[in-house]
Motif scaffolding. Structure first.
Motif, PDB file in Angstrom:
ATOM      1  N   CYS B  88      52.354-124.053  13.192  1.00  0.00           N
ATOM      2  CA  CYS B  88      53.502-124.166  14.092  1.00  0.00           C
ATOM      3  C   CYS B  88      54.632-124.863  13.348  1.00  0.00           C
ATOM      4  O   CYS B  88      54.445-125.400  12.267  1.00  0.00           O
ATOM      5  N   VAL B  90      58.528-127.193  14.000  1.00  0.00           N
ATOM      6  CA  VAL B  90      59.617-127.713  14.811  1.00  0.00           C
ATOM      7  C   VAL B  90      60.899-127.513  14.014  1.00  0.00           C
ATOM      8  O   VAL B  90      60.872-127.446  12.791  1.00  0.00           O
ATOM      9  N   ALA B  91      62.002-127.382  14.717  1.00  0.00           N
ATOM     10  CA  ALA B  91      63.251-127.026  14.045  1.00  0.00           C
ATOM     11  C   ALA B  91      64.389-127.847  14.616  1.00  0.00           C
ATOM     12  O   ALA B  91      64.319-128.344  15.738  1.00  0.00           O
ATOM     13  N   PRO B 121      54.525-120.305  15.718  1.00  0.00           N
ATOM     14  CA  PRO B 121      55.474-120.571  16.805  1.00  0.00           C
ATOM     15  C   PRO B 121      56.280-121.857  16.619  1.00  0.00           C
ATOM     16  O   PRO B 121      55.770-122.850  16.081  1.00  0.00           O
ATOM     17  N   ILE B 122      57.507-121.805  17.082  1.00  0.00           N
ATOM     18  CA  ILE B 122      58.351-122.999  17.101  1.00  0.00           C
ATOM     19  C   ILE B 122      58.039-123.747  18.399  1.00  0.00           C
ATOM     20  O   ILE B 122      58.239-123.220  19.486  1.00  0.00           O
ATOM     21  N   VAL B 123      57.504-124.949  18.262  1.00  0.00           N
ATOM     22  CA  VAL B 123      56.997-125.663  19.434  1.00  0.00           C
ATOM     23  C   VAL B 123      57.916-126.796  19.889  1.00  0.00           C
ATOM     24  O   VAL B 123      57.627-127.467  20.876  1.00  0.00           O
ATOM     25  N   GLY B 124      58.996-126.999  19.195  1.00  0.00           N
ATOM     26  CA  GLY B 124      59.919-128.044  19.615  1.00  0.00           C
ATOM     27  C   GLY B 124      61.149-128.022  18.749  1.00  0.00           C
ATOM     28  O   GLY B 124      61.177-127.348  17.715  1.00  0.00           O
TER      29      GLY B 124
END
Lengths: 312, 312
Positions: B88, B90-91, B121-124
């Motif tokens: 995963c 974060v961005a 997946p981007i989770v935050g």
């Protein structure tokens, strides 16, 4: 991970677009940290925060060491908001090309200050010079050790609402030197049933709004018990806004706001569990969706989000 | 996590200052990703990368969607370099205050493109507007699934050195659209003993230098077998530097550079394990510390790091 009001729409957009598998990502975008499964029983929490010159700090008022400290402390405060145990961090610096290595080292020194204090080593990073302003960020990884992560979405009507510390006026300096409430949050989670928790980054009015919206509840806050900082009073004298307005809306307090199971809340009120860190019951969670401020005379007025807002 | 030559000193400074517990952090700063223990047998890898307007992209030549894609792809390339499985990300986006939500959405769309393609997946995330230039970053978490993480420090004299793809001229566009070699790296690690691996972010000469320095070895590279991209030839016609110089030094190829156990290397040479992605043996690891370029006539010359360098 802060959520400004205008930013909210973008997070909703990402949420809708990204179909997250709840088995892989039990907590996705929109909380203080995301919770990710690593296979088996193993999970970690992750948050990212970025500080931008002119928006989150002013180099005329902050030393580079303070900026580095703040970058780490903001992410540690996210871990506090989930009652999680910080594990490690990675950090990056976008360095204005007129700054030298000594300046970059001071930023790293500030990050180390926070990392050492909270036993959260910096395990990697990226430093790049550019023509732009200073930007410093951190990603923190934490573990849900001992207590389950406390989310924003579990507040229930009847819960009592508490805050740690004193609020408002952080811009006068505390936003650079605050102590993330990592230990306090884990202590509270160990002795009381916390239905929801958030750290006060956007301001009490905005962050309470996050909890209420995510939980599908309202809240009533007592104006005369909100703990107002000395700096809120100082700011008030300078700008004419009341100390209460500062305490409600200033943001960057990095204190904890929590909704506590009523029975446990009574216990917390009798104890003094956090020692020097004040713990104040400021109101209660109610049914409905309205967040209201109750004056000393019992009069009620809406308490709209008033913290710092992007895309205004 | 890229390491520019000048940046190296700062990483050394952080390494010396931070006493990492090897049980907690088996791989610390200085590799493509850090490896962190989550307790028990559970481990995760983490990397951070930040893109800065004017340094890593030019909005006159790149769409916001491409910038978002590149931000994710650079971190995915770090996962490739460790032969790790992305889990995963974060961005964050630092958004110039003259840009609107639609612009920010396009950046997110580009990040989603890469996230979906690599099931990461981007989770935050965190989006903040400011007066500065555009900055986009990602932190990626990966797992060492199936194969052990491949480090930079394990190259041995006698190993053969391979690269994937064609090198040089990435600035003409490929740096925005490249495909991180995540699957290819895991495939190679499954069929051959890789003693060291890195992704080519700083340029072949610089990144080979990283492997040699970390491993305490030298290398001899054959000039006439280095795979030169068509864009390196195009650039050469414009600026007069040779295509070989571009292939050696341009950087941002985001191909893999690997040191392979000799027996397995012979097998790789006979097979065509990566299909459309070219795999070329360009030289060997030798004792000593010198990195040399061997000309078609057998003449040897030093191959100093020549990639992009900060703090020059």
């Amino acid at each position: 991970m802060n959520e400004m009001k205008g930013e909210w729409k973008l997070i909703e957009w990402i949420r809708k677009r990204t179909q997250l598998n709840p088995a892989m990502v039990p907590i996705g975008p929109g909380d203080d940290m995301a919770l990710v499964s690593l296979g088996g029983d193993s999970q970690c929490l992750v948050t990212v925060d970025v500080l931008l010159e002119g928006t989150h700090f002013d180099l005329a008022k902050a030393t580079p060491r303070q900026v580095g400290y703040k970058a780490m402390a903001v992410s540690l405060s996210d871990a506090a908001a989930m009652a999680a145990k910080p594990l490690c961090a990675v950090a990056w610096v976008g360095l204005p090309d007129n700054r030298d290595m000594a300046f970059a080292e001071k930023i790293c020194l500030g990050m180390s200050d926070a990392a050492e204090r909270f036993a959260c080593p910096i395990v990697g990073g990226d430093i790049t010079s550019w023509k732009g302003g200073l930007t410093v960020g951190t990603t923190l990884i934490a573990r849900p050790a001992g207590v389950k992560p406390i989310r924003r979405n579990g507040a229930k009507a009847g819960d009592l609402v508490f805050v740690t510390g004193d609020l408002g006026g952080s811009v006068l300096g505390r936003h650079l030197t605050f102590s993330p409430r990592v230990g306090e949050a884990r202590q509270l989670a160990a002795i009381a049933t916390l239905h929801a928790m958030i750290d006060l980054s956007d301001g009490l009015s905005t962050d309470l709004g996050h909890i209420c919206r995510e939980s599908g509840v309202g809240a009533e806050i007592q104006a005369d018990v909100i703990p107002i900082s000395a700096n809120a009073v100082r700011l008030s004298k300078a700008d004419g806004r009341t100390p209460l307005e500062h305490a409600l809306n200033d943001g960057e307090d990095f204190e904890l706001l929590l909704a506590v199971e009523p029975v446990d809340a009574q216990d917390l009120l009798k104890q003094n569990p956090l020692g020097d860190v004040r713990l104040t019951c400021i109101g209660k969670i109610v049914e409905g969706r309205e967040v209201t401020l109750v004056g000393p005379d019992g009069s009620k007025s809406p308490l709209p989000p008033g913290g710092y807002e992007h895309f205004r």
